[in-house]
Enzyme design. Sequence first.
Site, PDB file in Angstrom:
ATOM      1  N   PHE A 140       0.850  -1.195   0.000  1.00 50.67           N
ATOM      2  CA  PHE A 140       0.000   0.000   0.000  1.00 50.67           C
ATOM      3  C   PHE A 140       0.880   1.238   0.000  1.00 50.67           C
ATOM      4  O   PHE A 140       1.741   1.390   0.862  1.00 50.67           O
ATOM      5  CB  PHE A 140      -0.941   0.036   1.211  1.00 50.67           C
ATOM      6  N   ASP A 225       9.060   2.653   1.826  1.00 48.08           N
ATOM      7  CA  ASP A 225       7.877   3.374   2.271  1.00 48.08           C
ATOM      8  C   ASP A 225       7.762   3.167   3.778  1.00 48.08           C
ATOM      9  O   ASP A 225       7.324   2.112   4.237  1.00 48.08           O
ATOM     10  CB  ASP A 225       6.639   2.853   1.538  1.00 48.08           C
ATOM     11  N   LYS A 254       2.226   9.992   7.975  1.00 49.32           N
ATOM     12  CA  LYS A 254       1.422   9.637   9.159  1.00 49.32           C
ATOM     13  C   LYS A 254       1.857  10.318  10.462  1.00 49.32           C
ATOM     14  O   LYS A 254       1.375  11.384  10.776  1.00 49.32           O
ATOM     15  CB  LYS A 254       1.359   8.116   9.292  1.00 49.32           C
TER      16      LYS A 254
HETATM   17  C1  LIG Z   1      -1.100   5.385   4.940  1.00 49.49           C
HETATM   18  C2  LIG Z   1      -0.036   4.958   4.010  1.00 49.49           C
HETATM   19  C3  LIG Z   1       0.238   5.657   2.822  1.00 49.49           C
HETATM   20  C4  LIG Z   1      -0.624   6.797   2.337  1.00 49.49           C
HETATM   21  O1  LIG Z   1      -0.579   7.882   3.199  1.00 49.49           O
HETATM   22  P1  LIG Z   1      -1.708   9.041   3.038  1.00 49.49           P
HETATM   23  O2  LIG Z   1      -1.224  10.108   3.974  1.00 49.49           O
HETATM   24  O3  LIG Z   1      -3.002   8.430   3.451  1.00 49.49           O
HETATM   25  O4  LIG Z   1      -1.714   9.466   1.628  1.00 49.49           O
HETATM   26  C5  LIG Z   1       1.307   5.251   2.058  1.00 49.49           C
HETATM   27  N1  LIG Z   1       2.065   4.208   2.433  1.00 49.49           N
HETATM   28  C6  LIG Z   1       1.834   3.507   3.553  1.00 49.49           C
HETATM   29  C7  LIG Z   1       2.726   2.365   3.920  1.00 49.49           C
HETATM   30  C8  LIG Z   1       0.767   3.849   4.385  1.00 49.49           C
HETATM   31  O5  LIG Z   1       0.514   3.133   5.477  1.00 49.49           O
END
Ligand SMILES: *Cc1c(COP(=O)(O)O)cnc(C)c1O
Length: 398
Positions: A140, A225, A254
């Site tokens: 994700f 990420d 986050k």
């Molecule tokens: C939440 C998340 C995102 C996206 O972040 P947003 O601020 O909602 O755009 C990207 N990568 C990971 C691993 C996430 O948990």
Amino acid sequence: MVIKGEALIREGQHVLANTYARYPILLVRGKGAQVWDSNGREYLDFVAGIAVCNLGHCHPKVVQALEEQARQLIHCSNLYYNGPQVELARRLCEHSFGERVFFCNSGAEATEAAIKLARKYSKARYGPERYQIITMENSFHGRTMGALSATGQERFHKGFEPLLPGFTYCPFDDIEAVTRAIGAQTCAVMVEPIQGEGGIILPAPNYLKELRELCDQTGILLIYDEVQVGMGRTGRLFAYEHYATPPHIMTLAKSLANGVPIGALVATDMVAQAFVPGDHATTFGGNPLATAVGCCVIDTLVEDGILTNCEEMGQYLLQGLLDLKERYAFIKAVRGKGLMIGCELEFEGKKIVERCMEKGVLINCTAGKVLRFIPPLIITKGEIDYLLKCLDEVFAEQ
Ligand SMILES: *Cc1c(COP(=O)(O)O)cnc(C)c1O
């Protein structure tokens, strides 16, 4: 102030875009690991804004940093320097492999920046055909078109095709698959050190190291990420520290400012140099309000023993869940690092989440069957005991 919760919830069902299946409670206040709804009901929060409020709700130092900066300067254009932005970039670099930082406003935006930087760097160095990025199945990376295309889950793609071209998906934790997928057009490999939305999936201990070696052999960039796993969530400031393998680029968002919107791309100097003025920008990115809070978050995380608490309470919660697994055969697995813990069930977790909420505990379920526990890192033993007792009661009903 009296908040008319029920009326606002009903109104919200009409005036808000229908993008979330929201629970019918309206939250009005938070402190530490607790939140209160409009009826004055108290909840223990094991969701923390989905791994956002790592220092807990309305941490006094965060509130103070916000208040002080709000009086000083809330926003100024990136046509000029602002102090908190430089201060936060310095802290991120001091505490990581990074040498330069680009600030944005969310995780998806950080992903977009990483895609653009990897392409720009690789095209300049190896030629225009080098633009493909390998990402993982079950990953994700966000919901904007580029980040969505990077996300290796069809259920998020459906209805939004065509996607951005140039992505190849490999099974997570499968180094052979990445070896096979790499070609002359590959410019980067992007991976979550631990998959979050995908169900709290940890790779084999040497996976990241082998990925890095593979990338180094071919001049391919490695992108982590760390939007969910970064900023102390796993007991270290950054999750890659557990695996002793830094990347070339890392994305954060986050919990970076504990709830004030912010995202960041951290990169080595060599890679970051590929961006020149005009290549990438965002109006709000690195604004003094968000970055002042980011500085406060990093300082508090490293100075106040919070990472140690995360590690200890993570162990305690993991063990508590493993004990429950001994007693309930429908628990398939319990896994995690620090305070990022998943409990995989044999059935959909939705009704467990709802029953816990009725009992005053907020938990989350991801990937359908994985109960996800991502509380503030200041969580206490007593609060974990309350969760475990509540889970025990709810599991006993199944
Ligand atoms: C939440 C998340 C995102 C996206 O972040 P947003 O601020 O909602 O755009 C990207 N990568 C990971 C691993 C996430 O948990």
